[in-house]
Design a protein around this motif. Structure first.
Motif, mmCIF file in Angstrom:
data_model
loop_
_atom_site.group_PDB
_atom_site.id
_atom_site.type_symbol
_atom_site.label_atom_id
_atom_site.label_comp_id
_atom_site.label_asym_id
_atom_site.label_seq_id
_atom_site.Cartn_x
_atom_site.Cartn_y
_atom_site.Cartn_z
ATOM 1 N N LEU A 122 18.892 -81.572 7.255
ATOM 2 C CA LEU A 122 18.558 -82.846 7.897
ATOM 3 C C LEU A 122 17.797 -83.751 6.933
ATOM 4 O O LEU A 122 18.005 -84.977 6.916
ATOM 5 C CB LEU A 122 17.735 -82.592 9.159
ATOM 6 C CG LEU A 122 18.469 -81.919 10.323
ATOM 7 C CD1 LEU A 122 17.494 -81.567 11.440
ATOM 8 C CD2 LEU A 122 19.584 -82.810 10.847
ATOM 9 N N ALA A 123 16.912 -83.157 6.129
ATOM 10 C CA ALA A 123 16.156 -83.951 5.166
ATOM 11 C C ALA A 123 17.051 -84.535 4.084
ATOM 12 O O ALA A 123 16.864 -85.683 3.654
ATOM 13 C CB ALA A 123 15.057 -83.099 4.534
ATOM 14 N N LEU A 124 18.052 -83.769 3.636
ATOM 15 C CA LEU A 124 18.908 -84.210 2.541
ATOM 16 C C LEU A 124 19.873 -85.325 2.942
ATOM 17 O O LEU A 124 20.554 -85.879 2.083
ATOM 18 C CB LEU A 124 19.693 -83.021 1.979
ATOM 19 C CG LEU A 124 18.872 -82.068 1.103
ATOM 20 C CD1 LEU A 124 19.676 -80.824 0.766
ATOM 21 C CD2 LEU A 124 18.411 -82.765 -0.176
ATOM 22 N N ARG A 125 19.911 -85.666 4.217
ATOM 23 C CA ARG A 125 20.718 -86.831 4.604
ATOM 24 C C ARG A 125 20.136 -88.110 4.032
ATOM 25 O O ARG A 125 20.866 -89.056 3.724
ATOM 26 C CB ARG A 125 20.792 -86.938 6.126
ATOM 27 C CG ARG A 125 21.575 -85.836 6.817
ATOM 28 C CD ARG A 125 21.599 -86.081 8.314
ATOM 29 N NE ARG A 125 20.252 -86.210 8.855
ATOM 30 C CZ ARG A 125 19.985 -86.661 10.073
ATOM 31 N NH1 ARG A 125 20.966 -87.065 10.862
ATOM 32 N NH2 ARG A 125 18.729 -86.734 10.502
ATOM 33 N N THR A 126 18.805 -88.156 3.894
ATOM 34 C CA THR A 126 18.144 -89.376 3.411
ATOM 35 C C THR A 126 17.309 -89.139 2.167
ATOM 36 O O THR A 126 16.777 -90.086 1.586
ATOM 37 C CB THR A 126 17.233 -89.962 4.511
ATOM 38 O OG1 THR A 126 16.285 -88.969 4.919
ATOM 39 C CG2 THR A 126 18.065 -90.384 5.718
ATOM 40 N N SER A 127 17.171 -87.894 1.747
ATOM 41 C CA SER A 127 16.336 -87.569 0.600
ATOM 42 C C SER A 127 17.200 -87.092 -0.561
ATOM 43 O O SER A 127 18.256 -86.484 -0.360
ATOM 44 C CB SER A 127 15.328 -86.470 0.974
ATOM 45 O OG SER A 127 14.607 -86.039 -0.166
ATOM 46 N N THR A 128 16.749 -87.364 -1.782
ATOM 47 C CA THR A 128 17.436 -86.838 -2.950
ATOM 48 C C THR A 128 17.053 -85.370 -3.137
ATOM 49 O O THR A 128 16.054 -84.887 -2.585
ATOM 50 C CB THR A 128 17.044 -87.612 -4.217
ATOM 51 O OG1 THR A 128 15.642 -87.409 -4.488
ATOM 52 C CG2 THR A 128 17.327 -89.096 -4.054
ATOM 53 N N THR A 129 17.828 -84.660 -3.932
ATOM 54 C CA THR A 129 17.500 -83.261 -4.207
ATOM 55 C C THR A 129 16.183 -83.148 -4.968
ATOM 56 O O THR A 129 15.449 -82.174 -4.796
ATOM 57 C CB THR A 129 18.626 -82.596 -4.999
ATOM 58 O OG1 THR A 129 18.872 -83.334 -6.194
ATOM 59 C CG2 THR A 129 19.906 -82.539 -4.184
ATOM 60 N N ALA A 130 15.867 -84.140 -5.804
ATOM 61 C CA ALA A 130 14.605 -84.107 -6.546
ATOM 62 C C ALA A 130 13.419 -84.174 -5.597
ATOM 63 O O ALA A 130 12.445 -83.435 -5.736
ATOM 64 C CB ALA A 130 14.562 -85.271 -7.546
ATOM 65 N N HIS A 131 13.490 -85.058 -4.617
ATOM 66 C CA HIS A 131 12.394 -85.174 -3.667
ATOM 67 C C HIS A 131 12.306 -83.929 -2.787
ATOM 68 O O HIS A 131 11.214 -83.437 -2.486
ATOM 69 C CB HIS A 131 12.581 -86.422 -2.796
ATOM 70 C CG HIS A 131 11.419 -86.716 -1.917
ATOM 71 N ND1 HIS A 131 10.309 -87.382 -2.371
ATOM 72 C CD2 HIS A 131 11.170 -86.414 -0.617
ATOM 73 C CE1 HIS A 131 9.421 -87.505 -1.390
ATOM 74 N NE2 HIS A 131 9.924 -86.907 -0.315
ATOM 75 N N ALA A 132 13.450 -83.401 -2.376
ATOM 76 C CA ALA A 132 13.453 -82.202 -1.539
ATOM 77 C C ALA A 132 12.895 -80.997 -2.275
ATOM 78 O O ALA A 132 12.418 -80.038 -1.652
ATOM 79 C CB ALA A 132 14.873 -81.914 -1.060
ATOM 80 N N ALA A 133 12.918 -81.031 -3.611
ATOM 81 C CA ALA A 133 12.394 -79.913 -4.384
ATOM 82 C C ALA A 133 10.888 -79.748 -4.206
ATOM 83 O O ALA A 133 10.333 -78.712 -4.577
ATOM 84 C CB ALA A 133 12.711 -80.104 -5.869
#
Length: 323
Positions: A122-133
């Motif tokens: 759900l987070a990766l719908r609006t977040s980049t992989t860098a931020h999700a890291a």
């Protein structure tokens, strides 16, 4: 446990950690202080392989979201992983886990099988992989905290200083990569952080009394009453566009991240301990960023090599610190 141990021996599956002993066996105070060097090396290698598999999860999820909705991607990956795990359990005629382990398996299922994949997707719908890291950067420290509360582990002061320094380096790097701004996806990410740490801790504890692949296998089976109807409902509401990227991403998160990665990860935690294994994950955000460049075309800043060096130093310190 005698029946389970005999069944495991007949199937040829090696148990990566001590099996619970009967009451007549002398207490652990008379046993060696820790695993043999060869076991520690093997455990470290297995935990590192798990981290490598996990580092591909976010890029693979981004690929999967190109053709699947978030709910479809999560539920279908759970069903596919359960089919693989169930096939292995049936083929090897593994007996059902003892009733006393069901609560722990439920925690693993809620945290690792369902909760973390759903919230991060759900987070990766609006977040980049860098931020999700960011969530992965905090996960080792959070897992060590959960381990201290749940299992009574008491790592040394050096361990905690190195762990906090490594987490701080990873957080600073990933926040800088995302421009320093927090997004609405952060609530999903921090929720995923907490429940995944609980699942890792409980899974590492269970991997001391049963093989790690059985821990995640039974957790996946427990989720089938939710994942199968969930997949049917999600697929009926969310459009599906099958592409090479979406199918590859789905297969990886189902088989690589959800099953094979957790198999070696739990075996590694059982061998070297939850706190030390968890600190190997400090390298995971940096590996994820490398895959993001290669697979998603994202660009890294010059800070990446410096952060990588700092994290590797912290990992070395945590692995040498006495727990």
């Amino acid at each position: 446990m005698r029946a389970q141990s005999s069944a495991i021996e007949r199937t040829g599956i090696a148990v990566g950690a001590d099996v619970e002993a009967p009451a007549s066996v002398p207490s652990r105070s008379h046993a060696p202080a820790g695993p043999a060097p060869a076991d520690r090396r093997s455990g470290t290698v297995q935990a590192a392989l798990g981290v490598t598999a996990f580092s591909l999860t976010f890029p693979a999820t981004a690929w999967g979201l190109e053709g699947f909705g978030p709910w479809s991607l999560v539920t279908v990956r759970c069903v596919l992983a359960a089919v693989v795990a169930g096939g292995c359990l049936l083929a090897l005629r593994v007996p059902r886990p003892d009733r006393r382990h069901l609560a722990g398996l439920a925690v693993v299922a809620a945290g690792v099988v369902l909760g973390f994949p759903l919230l991060t997707t759900l987070a990766l719908r609006t977040s980049t992989t860098a931020h999700a890291a960011v969530v992965v950067g905090l996960l080792p420290l959070t897992t060590a905290l959960f381990s201290a509360l749940r299992t009574g582990a008491r790592p040394s002061r050096t361990f905690w200083v190195a762990a906090c320094a490594g987490a701080a380096a990873v957080i600073a790097f990933t926040v800088q990569q995302s421009g320093g701004a927090l997004t609405g996806a952060d609530a999903y990410l921090f929720g995923a952080l907490l429940i995944c740490a609980a699942g890792y801790t409980e899974g590492g504890r269970l991997a001391r009394v049963m093989p790690g692949w059985q821990v995640i296998g039974w957790a996946l089976i427990l989720c089938l009453p939710l994942s199968v109807p969930g997949a049917l409902v999600a697929l009926s509401y969310e459009p599906v566009h099958l592409t090479a990227h979406s199918v590859t991403g789905l297969l990886w998160v189902a088989v690589g991240s959800q099953f094979l990665g957790l198999v070696v990860w739990y075996r590694g935690m059982a061998s070297i301990g939850i706190p030390k294994a968890s600190q190997l994950q400090l390298a995971q955000p940096l590996l994820t960023l490398v895959w993001s460049v290669l697979l998603l075309g994202e660009r890294l800043t010059p800070a990446a090599p410096l952060t990588a060096a700092a994290v590797l130093v912290c990992i070395a310190l945590t692995q040498r610190a006495r727990g």
